[in-house]
Design an enzyme around this catalytic site. Structure first.
Site, mmCIF file in Angstrom:
data_model
loop_
_atom_site.group_PDB
_atom_site.id
_atom_site.type_symbol
_atom_site.label_atom_id
_atom_site.label_comp_id
_atom_site.label_asym_id
_atom_site.label_seq_id
_atom_site.Cartn_x
_atom_site.Cartn_y
_atom_site.Cartn_z
ATOM 1 N N PHE A 251 0.815 -1.227 0.000
ATOM 2 C CA PHE A 251 0.000 0.000 0.000
ATOM 3 C C PHE A 251 0.841 1.267 0.000
ATOM 4 O O PHE A 251 0.491 2.271 0.594
ATOM 5 C CB PHE A 251 -1.026 -0.009 1.151
ATOM 6 N N CYS A 262 -15.016 0.262 -0.635
ATOM 7 C CA CYS A 262 -14.746 0.125 0.809
ATOM 8 C C CYS A 262 -13.908 1.242 1.424
ATOM 9 O O CYS A 262 -14.348 1.888 2.370
ATOM 10 C CB CYS A 262 -14.071 -1.213 1.081
#
Ligand code: UDX
Length: 436
Positions: A251, A262
């Protein structure tokens, strides 16, 4: 243990269908209930409501073995000892989470007049929701018969089936330890940590996890902007910091920002929940702001090279919010496309899995006057620029000398940093990534 019958409410949604197929594969008789008649009809014609690698095989196999069935009748769940609530919890305009489908699922369960049923909430719900459901059960004299467990789901789209088999942790929260242990026992592979805790902790673990992932992305995007000014390369910087195990490499890919059903939704919900408690979630709000800015910056890069975008011909590669999914819900591609259209650009879209507006569920008036192309080459032909928004691996295999020759102006703005700028330059393509 496998003689347990499991029920799923929201059994044809993303979480519910993966949960149903995998539970059946584990040997549990699984009944997936969903109100959506259209999806129900289609699943029996072998048309899945969404694409997810490995899912179709599991469904076909377990339906044939009669371990997996679908229904639109909630009464079919009356034999289930364990019912998972996997319904949609999209936000209201105020930012508050819409829990109407969760409450209606609980009503349906209560109407089954069940004895000794455990209800596991998989949907992402605000902190305190399990306690509210338990209170409703108590008011209906059902608190002894029905136990609520918060059992958040951490799977990602595009790898949902793999993530089910290889969870990083199993989180179960309840005021009934027995019920929590029962849910954990359904599938907790050896070596995988199991956290048995309060429902509030379990609910917050889900929000905090997604908010942290979003924070990592906005962090690296902020550093990427600095890289552009300072002549540094975010891909090297990202690798250099990620190798510290306290930070981790995941990430930390800079780009057009995070999107999908989400991360953004959960971040907004967490901000709303914190504000309800009169807290000031300064960091979380900045994470959102940076993400918004990232979407604007990518369009700015086109403007910086092309000038006014009015009547400029732009190919957009990628509609899905990430590769290996056909999900365009809350995809960053939608606001970016709208932004381009509002500036008068002429847009042609390509996505290997999302091939028409009908497939996306986007109303035609939401995205008027865009063309769809069946191939990335077709989209690129005679264009002033290509804008890459989804990192489909197919794009890596393309012949970029050919692409250079068919474009009227060889410019690629890459919101996913998929390519080597020097290689592109050697082909005569002007290539602009994010933070490089
Ligand atoms: C997320 C969580 O990862 C998962 O645990 C949770 O259960 C559901 O929400 P998902 O929405 O499927 O999963 O997508 P994810 O892989 O997290 O990616 C979200 C967005 O972030 C995508 O738009 C992706 O392109 C972007 N992203 C991801 C980056 O911009 N940079 C990165 O380094 C990683």
């Amino acid at each position: 243990m496998n003689n347990i019958t499991a029920g799923i409410i929201g059994g044809l949604g993303h979480i519910g269908l993966i949960q149903a197929a995998c539970l059946a594969e584990l040997g549990y008789v699984t009944i997936a209930y969903d109100k959506d008649q259209n999806k129900f009809k289609k699943i029996h014609e072998k048309i899945l409501p969404f694409q997810e690698p490995g899912l179709e095989e599991l469904i076909t196999k377990n339906m044939a073995k009669k371990r997996l069935s679908f229904t639109t009748n909630p009464e079919s769940l009356s034999q289930a000892e364990l019912i998972y609530i996997c319904v949609n919890t999209s936000p209201l305009a105020s930012g508050e989470t819409n829990l109407s489908q969760v409450f209606s699922a609980l009503n349906e369960i209560m109407e089954l007049s069940p004895k000794k049923t455990t209800v596991a909430i998989k949907s992402t719900v605000p902190v305190g929701t399990a306690a509210i459901l338990t209170k409703i059960l108590a008011e209906n004299n059902l608190a002894e018969d029905i136990k609520i467990v918060s059992n958040p789901e951490f799977l990602s789209e595009g790898s949902g089936v793999t993530d089910f088999w290889h969870p990083t942790r199993v989180v179960v929260g309840s005021d009934s330890r027995k019920a929590a242990e029962f849910v954990a026992s359904i599938y907790s592979p050896p070596q995988v940590p199991v956290i048995i805790t309060s429902s509030e902790n379990a609910e917050l673990i889900k929000y905090a996890s997604n908010a942290f992932l979003a924070t990592k992305i906005s962090f690296i995007n902020e550093i990427a902007r600095f890289c552009e000014r300072a002549g540094a390369d975010i891909r090297v910087v990202s690798k250099g910091i990620g190798l510290d195990p306290r930070i981790g490499t995941d990430f930390l890919e800079a780009g057009a920002g995070f999107s999908g059903p989400c991360l953004e939704k959960d971040l907004k919900s967490l901000i709303f929940q914190a504000e309800m408690y009169h807290e000031k979630p300064i960091l979380l709000k900045s994470v959102l702001d940076i993400n918004e800015q990232q979407r604007k910056n990518i369009v700015k890069k086109l403007e910086n090279s092309l000038g006014r975008l009015e009547r400029k011909k732009i190919a957009v590669w990628g509609m899905a919010f990430k590769p290996e999914t056909d999900d365009v819900r809350s995809s960053h591609s939608l606001p970016i496309l709208k932004h381009l259209l509002s500036m008068g650009a002429l847009v042609t879209v390509h996505d290997p899995w999302v091939r028409s507006p009908e497939q996306t569920g986007i109303a035609e008036n939401e995205l008027p006057e865009i063309s769809w192309s069946a191939s990335p080459y077709g989209a690129a032909e005679n264009k002033d620029a290509i804008l890459i928004l989804t990192a489909w691996s197919d794009y890596r295999k393309l012949d970029f000398s050919k692409i250079k020759n068919i474009m009227s102006n060889p410019l690629i703005v890459d919101g996913r940093n998929m390519f080597d700028p020097e290689k592109m330059q050697s082909l005569g393509i002007k290539y602009l990534g994010v933070g490089i």
